[in-house]
Write a protein that holds these residues in place. Structure first.
Motif, PDB file in Angstrom:
ATOM      1  N   ARG A   1      20.569  20.548  56.385  1.00 36.99           N
ATOM      2  CA  ARG A   1      20.213  19.163  56.124  1.00 36.99           C
ATOM      3  C   ARG A   1      19.036  19.112  55.156  1.00 36.99           C
ATOM      4  NH1 ARG A   1      22.755  15.619  58.965  1.00 36.99           N
ATOM      5  NH2 ARG A   1      21.358  14.045  58.114  1.00 36.99           N
ATOM      6  N   ALA A   2      18.905  17.979  54.469  1.00 43.07           N
ATOM      7  CA  ALA A   2      17.683  17.726  53.702  1.00 43.07           C
ATOM      8  C   ALA A   2      16.519  17.611  54.672  1.00 43.07           C
ATOM      9  CB  ALA A   2      17.832  16.447  52.892  1.00 43.07           C
ATOM     10  N   MET A   3      15.325  18.068  54.253  1.00 42.28           N
ATOM     11  CA  MET A   3      14.201  18.136  55.197  1.00 42.28           C
ATOM     12  C   MET A   3      12.945  17.441  54.693  1.00 42.28           C
ATOM     13  SD  MET A   3      14.667  20.861  53.250  1.00 42.28           S
ATOM     14  CE  MET A   3      14.052  22.389  52.571  1.00 42.28           C
ATOM     15  N   ALA A   4      13.039  16.748  53.554  1.00 42.81           N
ATOM     16  CA  ALA A   4      11.929  15.934  53.052  1.00 42.81           C
ATOM     17  C   ALA A   4      10.618  16.730  53.007  1.00 42.81           C
ATOM     18  CB  ALA A   4      11.800  14.664  53.896  1.00 42.81           C
ATOM     19  N   SER A   5       9.510  16.079  53.354  1.00 43.84           N
ATOM     20  CA  SER A   5       8.192  16.699  53.170  1.00 43.84           C
ATOM     21  C   SER A   5       7.828  17.751  54.205  1.00 43.84           C
ATOM     22  CB  SER A   5       7.105  15.616  53.153  1.00 43.84           C
ATOM     23  OG  SER A   5       7.130  14.911  51.940  1.00 43.84           O
ATOM     24  N   THR A   6       8.704  18.009  55.179  1.00 46.96           N
ATOM     25  CA  THR A   6       8.460  19.178  56.027  1.00 46.96           C
ATOM     26  C   THR A   6       8.481  20.442  55.160  1.00 46.96           C
ATOM     27  OG1 THR A   6      10.804  19.430  56.600  1.00 46.96           O
ATOM     28  CG2 THR A   6       9.444  18.051  58.041  1.00 46.96           C
TER      29      THR A   6
ATOM     30  N   ALA B   1      14.060  32.738  58.175  1.00 42.22           N
ATOM     31  CA  ALA B   1      14.735  31.460  57.890  1.00 42.22           C
ATOM     32  C   ALA B   1      15.762  31.695  56.787  1.00 42.22           C
ATOM     33  CB  ALA B   1      13.711  30.397  57.476  1.00 42.22           C
ATOM     34  N   HIS B   2      16.918  32.207  57.161  1.00 45.67           N
ATOM     35  CA  HIS B   2      17.911  32.656  56.191  1.00 45.67           C
ATOM     36  C   HIS B   2      18.829  31.544  55.708  1.00 45.67           C
ATOM     37  CE1 HIS B   2      16.779  36.813  56.847  1.00 45.67           C
ATOM     38  NE2 HIS B   2      16.849  36.605  58.162  1.00 45.67           N
ATOM     39  N   ASN B   3      18.730  30.371  56.300  1.00 41.41           N
ATOM     40  CA  ASN B   3      19.622  29.269  55.940  1.00 41.41           C
ATOM     41  C   ASN B   3      18.840  28.147  55.269  1.00 41.41           C
ATOM     42  OD1 ASN B   3      22.111  28.057  55.778  1.00 41.41           O
ATOM     43  ND2 ASN B   3      22.164  27.379  57.892  1.00 41.41           N
ATOM     44  N   THR B   4      17.873  28.558  54.439  1.00 46.54           N
ATOM     45  CA  THR B   4      16.972  27.608  53.777  1.00 46.54           C
ATOM     46  C   THR B   4      16.925  27.902  52.290  1.00 46.54           C
ATOM     47  OG1 THR B   4      15.581  27.254  55.722  1.00 46.54           O
ATOM     48  CG2 THR B   4      14.572  26.846  53.584  1.00 46.54           C
ATOM     49  N   SER B   5      16.959  26.839  51.493  1.00 43.30           N
ATOM     50  CA  SER B   5      16.841  26.973  50.045  1.00 43.30           C
ATOM     51  C   SER B   5      15.892  25.890  49.531  1.00 43.30           C
ATOM     52  CB  SER B   5      18.215  26.828  49.376  1.00 43.30           C
ATOM     53  OG  SER B   5      18.092  26.766  47.971  1.00 43.30           O
ATOM     54  N   PHE B   6      14.842  26.314  48.837  1.00 40.44           N
ATOM     55  CA  PHE B   6      13.869  25.371  48.283  1.00 40.44           C
ATOM     56  C   PHE B   6      14.108  25.206  46.781  1.00 40.44           C
ATOM     57  CE2 PHE B   6      11.493  27.152  51.948  1.00 40.44           C
ATOM     58  CZ  PHE B   6      11.210  25.968  52.619  1.00 40.44           C
TER      59      PHE B   6
ATOM     60  N   GLY C   1       9.631  18.453  48.592  1.00 41.35           N
ATOM     61  CA  GLY C   1      10.687  18.029  49.504  1.00 41.35           C
ATOM     62  C   GLY C   1      11.486  16.838  49.053  1.00 41.35           C
ATOM     63  N   LEU C   2      11.229  16.344  47.835  1.00 38.61           N
ATOM     64  CA  LEU C   2      12.057  15.255  47.322  1.00 38.61           C
ATOM     65  C   LEU C   2      13.499  15.733  47.201  1.00 38.61           C
ATOM     66  CD1 LEU C   2       9.688  13.786  44.583  1.00 38.61           C
ATOM     67  CD2 LEU C   2      10.203  12.835  46.843  1.00 38.61           C
ATOM     68  N   ASP C   3      14.434  14.829  47.427  1.00 38.08           N
ATOM     69  CA  ASP C   3      15.851  15.201  47.433  1.00 38.08           C
ATOM     70  C   ASP C   3      16.241  15.880  46.122  1.00 38.08           C
ATOM     71  OD1 ASP C   3      16.207  14.106  49.955  1.00 38.08           O
ATOM     72  OD2 ASP C   3      16.734  12.127  49.169  1.00 38.08           O
ATOM     73  N   ALA C   4      16.925  17.014  46.248  1.00 34.95           N
ATOM     74  CA  ALA C   4      17.394  17.753  45.079  1.00 34.95           C
ATOM     75  C   ALA C   4      18.600  18.581  45.491  1.00 34.95           C
ATOM     76  CB  ALA C   4      16.289  18.654  44.527  1.00 34.95           C
ATOM     77  N   GLU C   5      19.511  18.782  44.574  1.00 29.21           N
ATOM     78  CA  GLU C   5      20.696  19.590  44.862  1.00 29.21           C
ATOM     79  C   GLU C   5      20.273  21.021  45.200  1.00 29.21           C
ATOM     80  OE1 GLU C   5      24.958  20.903  42.786  1.00 29.21           O
ATOM     81  OE2 GLU C   5      23.568  19.542  41.757  1.00 29.21           O
ATOM     82  N   GLY C   6      20.795  21.522  46.308  1.00 31.75           N
ATOM     83  CA  GLY C   6      20.465  22.880  46.717  1.00 31.75           C
ATOM     84  C   GLY C   6      19.174  23.002  47.490  1.00 31.75           C
TER      85      GLY C   6
ATOM     86  N   GLY D   1       7.988  13.796  57.332  1.00 28.11           N
ATOM     87  CA  GLY D   1       8.738  13.726  56.085  1.00 28.11           C
ATOM     88  C   GLY D   1       9.729  12.579  56.090  1.00 28.11           C
ATOM     89  N   PHE D   2      10.012  12.071  54.896  1.00 28.42           N
ATOM     90  CA  PHE D   2      11.064  11.061  54.745  1.00 28.42           C
ATOM     91  C   PHE D   2      11.567  11.059  53.310  1.00 28.42           C
ATOM     92  CE2 PHE D   2      12.565   6.971  53.226  1.00 28.42           C
ATOM     93  CZ  PHE D   2      13.607   6.738  54.109  1.00 28.42           C
TER      94      PHE D   2
END
Length: 385
Positions: A61-66, A152-157, A162-167, A229-230
């Motif tokens: 999921r998207a995680m915003a400012s977290t 945390a193997h299922n995370t991509s920054f 944390g602004l919405d971005a592809e990937g 975050g939001f």
């Protein structure tokens, strides 16, 4: 072979005595319905990373400012907090939430971390990333690599703010793992529990006073963080932590409502933490010292070798419904020669049939293999003395 069968039987009896089973008809933690608003959520033991409860905990999921938890950790580990950060045009034009830093201004890197975590300033995140990583893209890659390093193997920054971005995504589980890692850093803890901070821009002395926007700090005794975050895609998100009575709990809620439901993330987090505090107590499941019979040695100068459990005591938070099992696995015999301090078996601890940990069982002495001289000495002693 008779001695082997006897040893196998004794090991079986010992394993039964050592292990214990709690029999009950109660529901497991996985079946607990906390009736949350969040689309994904998790509760974790902050001391060892064990998941105590989850709902869609591994869903991307998207995680915003977290996101900024990891941004801060990269700075603390790879940056110099006394550095001067010069603001670029790209940083000054970042969308809300902003500190309203201006192109060409300079700030102490350590001061910017407070604006980042207390007020969640997106322009500050860009300035930090460019300074520490050389570019936003390089910094985001550093974040992703560090996430994998800590489990945390299922995370991509893709962004440092944390602004919405592809990937750009994570999971409730990964964010809890990242938070656990961050909370082990005392500088990080100092930042997130700071209520307000004053600092100045370094060239024109422009004054700033930032305030901690984490309302959870005042909602529960022992609350110590972590990050809100939001975004439109993520919804309201929150990574929380409570430390009380020697227990450290970490919770994550993602997609916990959208406008105008900003209170849902606090309500969800309180439900999770109250469940944790009401149901989990520390229990010792492995004592520091366990008596183990020596293992028979084949072709050794002595008939057996002593063994010992390594790893000390094992204790963890458990609820009344969890079943703990401990299994010992050691060989029936060992072939000489045998070295001291060699792992020959394990004590495995299972929680509800899931492997929690394995403690090594090692030899405490060395045993030489019999040779011609050794056999000759035995014959001489037997017939001449």
């Amino acid at each position: 072979m008779h001695s082997f069968r006897k040893r196998r039987f004794l090991c079986l009896i010992f394993s039964i005595i050592l292990g214990f089973v709690v029999v009950n008809n109660s529901i497991s933690a996985e079946d607990v319905d906390l009736r949350l608003h969040a689309l994904a959520a998790i509760l974790m033991d902050g001391d060892n990373g064990r998941v105590l409860w989850e709902h869609n905990g591994t869903e991307q999921r998207a995680m915003a400012s977290t996101t900024k938890i990891m941004t801060t950790m990269i700075v603390l580990e790879y940056g110099n907090l006394e550095d001067e950060v010069e603001v670029s045009k790209r940083a000054s034009q970042a969308p809300d939430v902003q500190l309203h830093i201006r192109e060409g201004e300079k700030y102490r890197l350590g001061d910017l971390l407070y604006a980042l975590m207390l007020e969640s300033s997106n322009d500050v995140a860009i300035a930090i990333a460019e300074h520490v990583g050389g570019s936003v893209e390089e910094f985001a890659q550093m974040m992703t690599e560090k996430a994998k390093d800590v489990g945390a193997h299922n995370t991509s920054f893709k962004t440092p703010n944390g602004l919405d971005a592809e990937g750009h995504y994570s999971t409730a589980y990964d964010l809890a793992i990242i938070a656990k890692y961050a909370l082990e850093n005392e500088q990080f803890r100092e930042i997130i529990r700071t209520r307000n901070k004053q600092f100045y821009e370094l060239t024109n002395n422009r004054h700033f006073h930032v305030y901690n926007k984490n309302a959870f700090l005042d909602q529960m005794n022992g609350a110590i963080g972590v990050k809100t975050g939001f975004t439109n895609q993520a919804g309201y998100c929150f990574v929380g932590a409570v430390e009380r009575d020697g227990k450290l709990f970490i919770s994550v809620v993602l997609g916990s409502g959208w406008p105008y439901n900003r209170q849902y993330k606090w309500q969800d987090t309180q439900k999770i933490m109250n469940y944790a505090l009401d149901n989990y107590e520390y229990q010792k499941v492995v004592e520091g010292k366990i008596n183990l019979d020596p293992v028979e040695v084949i072709d050794g100068k002595v008939k057996d070798v002593p063994i010992e459990l390594y790893g000390g005591e094992v204790g963890l938070l458990l609820n009344d419904n969890e079943v703990v099992r401990k299994d010992i696995s050691i060989p029936e015999y060992l072939d000489a020669p045998i070295q001291d301090n060699v792992t020959v078996g394990y004590l495995s601890v299972y929680i509800d049939d899931e492997l929690y940990t394995m403690l090594p069982i090692k030899t405490t002495e060395s045993v030489e293999k019999i040779d011609f001289k050794f056999c000759l000495d035995i014959i001489i002693k037997k017939f001449l003395f």
